[in-house]
Design an enzyme around this catalytic site. Structure first.
Site, PDB file in Angstrom:
ATOM      1  N   ASP A  24      65.363  36.746 147.321  1.00 19.77           N
ATOM      2  CA  ASP A  24      65.823  37.644 148.452  1.00 19.77           C
ATOM      3  C   ASP A  24      66.167  37.038 149.867  1.00 19.77           C
ATOM      4  O   ASP A  24      64.994  36.408 150.726  1.00 19.77           O
ATOM      5  CB  ASP A  24      64.377  38.381 148.495  1.00 19.77           C
ATOM      6  CG  ASP A  24      64.564  39.201 147.674  1.00 19.77           C
ATOM      7  OD1 ASP A  24      62.791  39.802 147.294  1.00 19.77           O
ATOM      8  OD2 ASP A  24      65.130  39.795 146.110  1.00 19.77           O
ATOM      9  N   ASP A  72      69.486  42.452 139.336  1.00 23.85           N
ATOM     10  CA  ASP A  72      69.393  43.675 140.189  1.00 23.85           C
ATOM     11  C   ASP A  72      69.790  44.095 141.369  1.00 23.85           C
ATOM     12  O   ASP A  72      69.639  44.184 142.570  1.00 23.85           O
ATOM     13  CB  ASP A  72      67.435  42.542 140.577  1.00 23.85           C
ATOM     14  CG  ASP A  72      66.478  44.447 140.828  1.00 23.85           C
ATOM     15  OD1 ASP A  72      66.777  45.399 140.649  1.00 23.85           O
ATOM     16  OD2 ASP A  72      65.602  43.949 141.559  1.00 23.85           O
ATOM     17  N   LYS A  74      71.218  47.446 140.199  1.00 27.89           N
ATOM     18  CA  LYS A  74      70.460  49.047 140.174  1.00 27.89           C
ATOM     19  C   LYS A  74      71.874  49.806 139.690  1.00 27.89           C
ATOM     20  O   LYS A  74      71.840  50.402 140.892  1.00 27.89           O
ATOM     21  CB  LYS A  74      69.876  49.338 141.222  1.00 27.89           C
ATOM     22  CG  LYS A  74      68.663  48.755 141.651  1.00 27.89           C
ATOM     23  CD  LYS A  74      67.574  49.268 142.332  1.00 27.89           C
ATOM     24  CE  LYS A  74      66.383  48.600 142.546  1.00 27.89           C
ATOM     25  NZ  LYS A  74      66.170  47.479 142.856  1.00 27.89           N
ATOM     26  N   PRO A  79      80.241  56.921 134.052  1.00 27.36           N
ATOM     27  CA  PRO A  79      80.029  55.668 132.710  1.00 27.36           C
ATOM     28  C   PRO A  79      81.423  54.803 132.600  1.00 27.36           C
ATOM     29  O   PRO A  79      80.642  54.042 132.200  1.00 27.36           O
ATOM     30  CB  PRO A  79      80.305  57.508 132.164  1.00 27.36           C
ATOM     31  CG  PRO A  79      80.095  58.364 132.539  1.00 27.36           C
ATOM     32  CD  PRO A  79      80.296  58.187 133.806  1.00 27.36           C
ATOM     33  N   ALA A  80      82.257  55.426 133.074  1.00 28.68           N
ATOM     34  CA  ALA A  80      83.038  54.001 133.342  1.00 28.68           C
ATOM     35  C   ALA A  80      82.761  53.117 133.978  1.00 28.68           C
ATOM     36  O   ALA A  80      82.729  51.573 133.373  1.00 28.68           O
ATOM     37  CB  ALA A  80      84.333  54.456 133.505  1.00 28.68           C
TER      38      ALA A  80
END
Length: 167
Positions: A24, A72, A74, A79-80
């Protein structure tokens, strides 16, 4: 700037195989300096701040140092786009990739397919996708009020986890 450490659940063996150090950091130089200061480090986590400042090159640099990468970011999209993002992340060599479970079964399945395709293109093993259910920053009151959710996070999390597992 702080760093956190994650223990990979369900693993055994030497500690270095089970600990992920979160990079981080605001830039690649400080992340690489942290990496250099930790002997026997095997796993690192690259999150949004570092990835946005240093881009995919930081993942390539870390992989070049022989490190295993948990990306990470997220992902949460159609979908594509999920497929394309996970394909690209897998081609970089990310071995763990986070996606939002609330993106739905179709997007999660597309993400998995994209990740497998990207890894295969590079001759790598397919990464593991980790589905994020509800961010830890949500409390029950805010969850209901701001997201208009009738379910509590405690009820919503297992349902999303089951959805992700099925996808």
């Amino acid at each position: 700037m702080s760093s956190s450490t994650t223990i990979i659940p369900g693993t055994s063996g030497p500690s270095a195989d089970r600990i992920i150090v979160a990079l981080d950091r605001p830039d690649a130089a400080s992340a690489l300096a942290l990496v250099a200061s930790i002997p026997d480090l095997l796993w690192v986590k690259v999150g949004l701040e570092l990835f946005c400042s240093a881009g995919p090159d930081v993942v390539r640099q870390l992989r070049g140092e022989g490190l295993r990468v948990f990306l990470d970011l997220k992902f949460h999209d159609i979908p594509a786009t999920m497929a394309g993002a996970c394909r690209s992340a897998a081609r970089l060599g990310a071995e763990l990739i986070t996606v939002h479970a609330c993106s739905g079964r179709e997007a999660l399945a597309a993400a998995q397919a994209g990740a497998c395709e990207g890894a295969a293109q590079e001759g790598l093993e397919a990464p593991t996708l980790l589905a994020v259910t509800v961010l830890t920053s949500w409390d029950a009151a805010r969850f209901r009020a701001e997201l208009a959710m009738a379910e509590s996070p405690e009820d919503y999390v297992p349902r999303l986890a089951a959805l992700a597992g099925a996808a």
